[in-house]
Design a protein around this motif. Structure first.
Motif, PDB file in Angstrom:
ATOM      1  N   CYS A   5      31.355  34.073  42.293  1.00 56.68           N
ATOM      2  CA  CYS A   5      32.727  34.094  42.298  1.00 56.68           C
ATOM      3  C   CYS A   5      33.454  34.359  43.367  1.00 56.68           C
ATOM      4  N   PHE A   6      34.207  33.333  43.740  1.00 56.62           N
ATOM      5  CA  PHE A   6      34.879  33.128  44.931  1.00 56.62           C
ATOM      6  C   PHE A   6      36.449  33.614  44.623  1.00 56.62           C
ATOM      7  N   ILE A   7      37.006  34.861  45.585  1.00 54.86           N
ATOM      8  CA  ILE A   7      38.098  35.405  45.179  1.00 54.86           C
ATOM      9  C   ILE A   7      38.660  34.939  46.337  1.00 54.86           C
ATOM     10  N   ARG A   8      39.991  34.376  46.210  1.00 49.89           N
ATOM     11  CA  ARG A   8      41.007  34.499  47.420  1.00 49.89           C
ATOM     12  C   ARG A   8      42.102  35.213  47.233  1.00 49.89           C
ATOM     13  N   TYR A   9      42.342  35.832  48.313  1.00 48.43           N
ATOM     14  CA  TYR A   9      43.318  37.075  48.337  1.00 48.43           C
ATOM     15  C   TYR A   9      44.613  36.578  49.259  1.00 48.43           C
ATOM     16  N   GLN A  10      45.821  36.705  48.514  1.00 43.29           N
ATOM     17  CA  GLN A  10      46.863  36.578  49.477  1.00 43.29           C
ATOM     18  C   GLN A  10      47.151  38.167  49.878  1.00 43.29           C
ATOM     19  N   ILE A  50      45.610  35.454  54.413  1.00 46.43           N
ATOM     20  CA  ILE A  50      44.652  34.725  53.252  1.00 46.43           C
ATOM     21  C   ILE A  50      43.133  35.562  53.524  1.00 46.43           C
ATOM     22  N   ALA A  51      42.437  36.468  52.525  1.00 44.66           N
ATOM     23  CA  ALA A  51      41.430  36.869  52.968  1.00 44.66           C
ATOM     24  C   ALA A  51      40.409  36.273  51.709  1.00 44.66           C
TER      25      ALA A  51
END
Length: 113
Positions: A5-10, A50-51
């Motif tokens: 699961c690749f989670i991209r956070y702003q 972006i994290a």
């Protein structure tokens, strides 16, 4: 680990330390609930908002079991609630990736096809 699961956070770049605390809390929660935490990553150069978080599972059934355990985990709920209250996550996107084992493991441990 077969899926990730690749989670991209702003994130709010002015609340970077809050996101770091959030990520560090998952280091204990995710493995306890059944996920293989690959890691969380904060921006270093370039974009400052972006994290990423990467969590591995044997399959989607393992992920569903993890979600059920996580929902019942008091520390997990508290971490989610802290993020909502402090509003340092502006947006979150999830993608599912298939593991290409030969690119992550030493070549001698991967059986040829």
């Amino acid at each position: 680990m077969a899926v990730t699961c690749f989670i991209r956070y702003q994130i709010d770049p002015f609340q970077r330390d809050a996101f770091r605390r959030y990520a560090e809390a998952w280091a204990h929660i995710i493995p306890r609930c059944g996920g293989d935490l690959i890691g969380y990553f904060l921006p270093h150069e370039g974009s400052n908002d972006i994290a990423w978080g990467l969590i591995g599972f044997d399959d989607m059934a393992a992920y569903e079991r993890y979600r059920a355990v996580l929902r019942a985990d008091a520390q997990g709920r508290a971490n989610f609630e802290m993020a909502q209250a402090q509003r340092f996550i502006l947006r979150e996107e999830r993608s599912w990736l298939e593991d290409v084992a030969a690119t992550r493991l030493p070549a001698q441990t991967v059986a040829p096809r």
